[in-house]
Design a protein around this motif. Sequence first.
Motif, mmCIF file in Angstrom:
data_model
loop_
_atom_site.group_PDB
_atom_site.id
_atom_site.type_symbol
_atom_site.label_atom_id
_atom_site.label_comp_id
_atom_site.label_asym_id
_atom_site.label_seq_id
_atom_site.Cartn_x
_atom_site.Cartn_y
_atom_site.Cartn_z
ATOM 1 N N GLU A 243 0.848 -1.193 0.000
ATOM 2 C CA GLU A 243 0.000 0.000 0.000
ATOM 3 C C GLU A 243 0.885 1.245 0.000
ATOM 4 O O GLU A 243 1.828 1.347 0.796
ATOM 5 N N HIS A 244 0.612 2.172 -0.890
ATOM 6 C CA HIS A 244 1.313 3.458 -0.890
ATOM 7 C C HIS A 244 0.615 4.412 0.069
ATOM 8 O O HIS A 244 -0.585 4.659 -0.053
ATOM 9 N N SER A 247 -1.067 8.454 -2.030
ATOM 10 C CA SER A 247 -1.826 8.106 -3.231
ATOM 11 C C SER A 247 -1.424 9.011 -4.387
ATOM 12 O O SER A 247 -0.938 10.125 -4.193
ATOM 13 N N ARG A 248 -1.662 8.522 -5.585
ATOM 14 C CA ARG A 248 -1.398 9.340 -6.766
ATOM 15 C C ARG A 248 -2.576 10.289 -6.973
ATOM 16 O O ARG A 248 -3.598 9.924 -7.530
ATOM 17 N N ASN A 249 -2.429 11.489 -6.457
ATOM 18 C CA ASN A 249 -3.448 12.519 -6.668
ATOM 19 C C ASN A 249 -2.765 13.887 -6.708
ATOM 20 O O ASN A 249 -1.588 14.025 -6.364
ATOM 21 N N ARG A 267 7.534 8.071 -3.198
ATOM 22 C CA ARG A 267 6.407 7.366 -2.585
ATOM 23 C C ARG A 267 6.609 5.859 -2.557
ATOM 24 O O ARG A 267 5.909 5.144 -1.842
ATOM 25 N N SER A 284 -8.732 1.454 0.780
ATOM 26 C CA SER A 284 -8.034 2.722 0.982
ATOM 27 C C SER A 284 -7.875 3.508 -0.311
ATOM 28 O O SER A 284 -7.802 4.722 -0.306
ATOM 29 N N ASN A 286 -7.397 5.686 -3.503
ATOM 30 C CA ASN A 286 -6.616 6.904 -3.713
ATOM 31 C C ASN A 286 -7.093 8.033 -2.819
ATOM 32 O O ASN A 286 -7.136 9.189 -3.202
ATOM 33 N N GLU A 287 -7.459 7.681 -1.602
ATOM 34 C CA GLU A 287 -7.949 8.668 -0.659
ATOM 35 C C GLU A 287 -6.836 9.606 -0.209
ATOM 36 O O GLU A 287 -5.652 9.334 -0.403
ATOM 37 N N TYR A 289 -4.484 11.410 2.683
ATOM 38 C CA TYR A 289 -3.751 10.761 3.772
ATOM 39 C C TYR A 289 -4.604 10.634 5.025
ATOM 40 O O TYR A 289 -4.625 9.595 5.680
ATOM 41 N N LYS A 292 -6.924 7.802 4.653
ATOM 42 C CA LYS A 292 -6.190 6.533 4.707
ATOM 43 C C LYS A 292 -5.839 6.175 6.147
ATOM 44 O O LYS A 292 -5.878 5.008 6.540
#
Length: 357
Positions: A243-244, A247-249, A267, A284, A286-287, A289, A292
């Motif tokens: 899990e990252h 997220s990529r956002n 990341r 979780s 791309n929520e 932080y 998450k």
Amino acid sequence: MGISTEPEIDTFFRYLLKAKFANTQSEGKRFDDDYHREMFKNDINNILQLKHNPSEVKKFLENTFTYYTQLYTKIWKSYSNYGNGFDHVFFNKLNEMDGQFLLILSSCKLNDAEEDEKIEKISYELDRFFALHQLQNAYESNVFNQTLYKISSEIRDGTLDNIRGTFDKYLLEQLSKQRNSEAKEPIQYAFFRNTGINLNMRFKRYFFARIEKFIAENTNLNMKHPFENLVTKTGPKNGFHIEHILSRNEENLKLFNEDEDTFEQERNRLGGILLLKGKDNISSGNESYLQKLKSYNNTLYWNETLREDFYKSKLDIRNFKNKYSLDEMIPLSTKFGPDELESRQRLLFKMIKIIWN
């Protein structure tokens, strides 16, 4: 080096002959095919003296064969199941490090009084040797396997005292070569700092399983999942996945000046990833932080160290932090950016130095 599907007695003989008579990987290959013939060639027979010699054959079977098959069986029991007395033998199995059979058989002399200590020491040192190569971007499989034969030749029928020094000599040599910089210590933060994206998924799961075990043992907590499951289970529902945290956002990309390459590299560092069970990983998504962080509740302990409630009124946690000077082990309950990621990477580095001391 791996355990084959051939009859186990053949696998045993190949490891034994390589352990006692091969100083290099190329020399070991002579025993991969018809080892029965190789045993009776002059160079080997001059030592074993089995050819046309019934009395020596009987002596070999009663002494050498009996002792080393019993030793091999003892290793195999811990290799096959966790909790059979030598944990690191099992850990090596999870990383497919079957070279421990070669090394232990090599180090143990006939009726070795230090047999158990050598099994424990060598399996630990091999795990450490492998992990510190991986964690410092210095692992190259062919060179690694060749090096195991060099180590085998140097610890053959030796004592416990020279085992760590032999492993460290080759570790420093390989680190210096692969990183093009002189390695003065077995683990250096400069070599570890960017580790993460380069590692294969199985080793990442193994790494976080070791971190989880380390936290649990030092805080009087029970593991929430069997150790082996953390490494080997990968199914979408009950498996464990990476899990990252970031997220990529767009929000997170701005934290790294909207530099795509830097963002992706950062990341994926070990300080920026976690191990989650399948359904937790999916939920979780791309929520942000802070969203998450809520989903990390009641997951693995390493994940929960990000949360404030992990530390509240828990004396064992405080004692753990104080014992090992883990100052970076603090809740990150408001944001997670470059500084927080760096802090987590440094915290992992401290833990690595303790686990693989």
